[in-house]
Design a protein around this motif. Structure first.
Motif, mmCIF file in Angstrom:
data_model
loop_
_atom_site.group_PDB
_atom_site.id
_atom_site.type_symbol
_atom_site.label_atom_id
_atom_site.label_comp_id
_atom_site.label_asym_id
_atom_site.label_seq_id
_atom_site.Cartn_x
_atom_site.Cartn_y
_atom_site.Cartn_z
ATOM 1 N N PRO A 193 -10.926 11.294 -8.610
ATOM 2 C CA PRO A 193 -9.880 11.955 -9.242
ATOM 3 C C PRO A 193 -8.761 12.293 -8.237
ATOM 4 N N LYS A 194 -8.793 12.160 -6.952
ATOM 5 C CA LYS A 194 -8.013 12.642 -6.097
ATOM 6 C C LYS A 194 -6.988 11.513 -5.365
ATOM 7 N N SER A 195 -7.460 10.345 -5.709
ATOM 8 C CA SER A 195 -6.588 8.902 -5.211
ATOM 9 C C SER A 195 -5.047 8.883 -6.045
ATOM 10 N N LEU A 196 -4.437 8.492 -5.032
ATOM 11 C CA LEU A 196 -2.806 8.259 -5.568
ATOM 12 C C LEU A 196 -3.070 6.656 -5.910
ATOM 13 N N VAL A 197 -2.536 6.482 -7.055
ATOM 14 C CA VAL A 197 -2.451 5.150 -7.426
ATOM 15 C C VAL A 197 -0.806 4.425 -7.014
ATOM 16 N N GLY A 198 -0.742 3.426 -6.180
ATOM 17 C CA GLY A 198 0.578 3.274 -5.670
ATOM 18 C C GLY A 198 1.056 2.018 -6.501
ATOM 19 N N VAL A 250 -2.210 15.020 -4.157
ATOM 20 C CA VAL A 250 -2.657 15.200 -3.160
ATOM 21 C C VAL A 250 -2.385 14.183 -2.004
ATOM 22 N N GLU A 251 -2.071 14.670 -0.897
ATOM 23 C CA GLU A 251 -1.728 13.755 0.241
ATOM 24 C C GLU A 251 -3.232 12.980 0.559
ATOM 25 N N THR A 252 -3.034 11.740 0.582
ATOM 26 C CA THR A 252 -4.290 10.946 0.843
ATOM 27 C C THR A 252 -4.114 9.788 1.426
ATOM 28 N N THR A 253 -5.193 8.892 1.932
ATOM 29 C CA THR A 253 -5.186 7.723 2.492
ATOM 30 C C THR A 253 -5.540 6.755 1.373
ATOM 31 N N LYS A 254 -4.955 5.903 1.229
ATOM 32 C CA LYS A 254 -5.079 4.841 0.090
ATOM 33 C C LYS A 254 -4.805 3.255 0.552
ATOM 34 N N ARG A 255 -6.171 2.355 0.372
ATOM 35 C CA ARG A 255 -5.893 1.149 0.799
ATOM 36 C C ARG A 255 -5.182 0.429 -0.440
ATOM 37 N N LEU A 256 -4.021 -0.259 0.023
ATOM 38 C CA LEU A 256 -3.341 -0.985 -0.768
ATOM 39 C C LEU A 256 -3.391 -2.462 -0.483
ATOM 40 N N TYR A 257 -4.042 -3.104 -1.582
ATOM 41 C CA TYR A 257 -4.489 -4.614 -1.152
ATOM 42 C C TYR A 257 -3.057 -5.337 -1.019
ATOM 43 N N PRO A 258 -2.998 -6.677 -0.359
ATOM 44 C CA PRO A 258 -2.086 -7.634 -0.067
ATOM 45 C C PRO A 258 -1.043 -8.156 -1.418
#
Length: 273
Positions: A268-273, A35-43
């Motif tokens: 459930p809709k979060s993408l894990v990068g 699912v197209e999503t916004t995800k915060r990626l930590y440093p």
């Protein structure tokens, strides 16, 4: 050696083998639908080359927009990033050791910190052929082989000092994360100013930034593998002054409190990068 896992319809395939150059940590391919999503990626203190083989990935860091389309280089990150993934993702990430860019390119890694740069601007070579070969490769093993051979050829054109101050500091901090800058200067014999300058040139971060990001990463790894979490115990284990110090640094580097971060990871809709 290949390892593979699937999370939310995305397949992550990681390659880590002796054939990789010593400045490369691993190569990972991410492929699948989400699912197209916004995800915060930590440093991260592990810079990377990211080769996107699908529609562009759009992002924002510290108010600045970035588009990942084709081959890009990303330096170490000291701020959290927001990313908008397309519905179908297919990209490869070459992750470097903390001072790997310096060893690979022979240029000050600090110039790349918190930046996303087109790979062609750094290497002065056309990367379209590399991208095309990756797109035409029949499977992930062939894509990893193409990237490994490309890295080996690029490595042969670079000459860097084999005795880096950052190697010594990183090795010591891996053994004892609580070492102070003064203790490191005593070990090296360098002045504080020279030591801090050399480390930032080679690793892209100050020693204190490197230590803080490493501590947060250790906490992130621990909380994702632990059911019953004691924040006070984590603070003690990973070298924070107290629980409030841990929470303050965690929010600074992820944009979220530890509790909110765990809720987002469980969505459930979060993408894990």
């Amino acid at each position: 050696m290949l390892t593979q896992k699937t999370i939310h319809n995305l397949t992550f395939t990681k390659f880590n083998a002796p054939r990789l150059p010593e400045f490369v940590k691993d190569i990972t391919e991410v492929r699948g639908y989400g699912v197209e999503t916004t995800k915060r990626l930590y440093p991260r203190n592990t810079p990377e080359i990211l080769i996107n083989l699908a529609k562009p990935i759009r992002g924002r860091m510290d108010g600045k927009k970035a588009v990942i389309d084709g081959c890009t280089m990303q330096g170490s990150k000291t701020k959290f990033v927001e990313a908008w993934h397309p519905e179908f993702c297919h990209f490869l990430s070459i992750r470097f050791i903390p001072n790997g860019y310096y060893k690979f390119l022979g240029i000050p890694q600090k110039s790349l910190t918190d930046h996303v740069i087109n790979l062609e601007e750094i290497l002065n070579e056309d990367t379209k052929e590399l991208t095309q070969r990756l797109q035409e490769a029949p499977d992930v093993s062939h894509r990893f082989r193409i990237l490994t051979n490309w890295l080996r050829r690029a490595e042969c054109t670079t000459e860097t000092d084999s005795t880096l101050v950052s190697d010594f500091i990183i090795n010591n901090l891996n053994e004892n994360p609580g070492l102070t800058v003064k203790e490191l200067t005593d070990k090296t014999g360098y002045t504080r100013k020279h030591l801090v300058h050399r480390f930032k040139e080679e690793a892209g971060l100050t020693i204190k930034e490197y230590q803080k990001i490493n501590r947060i990463y250790r906490v992130l790894k621990e909380i994702q593998n632990t059911e019953c979490i004691s924040w006070a115990q984590l603070a003690c284990t990973f070298g924070f002054y107290d629980q409030s110090h841990l929470i303050r640094d965690f929010k600074q580097y992820t944009g979220l409190t530890p509790t909110d971060f765990l809720k987002q990871q469980a969505a459930p809709k979060s993408l894990v990068g």
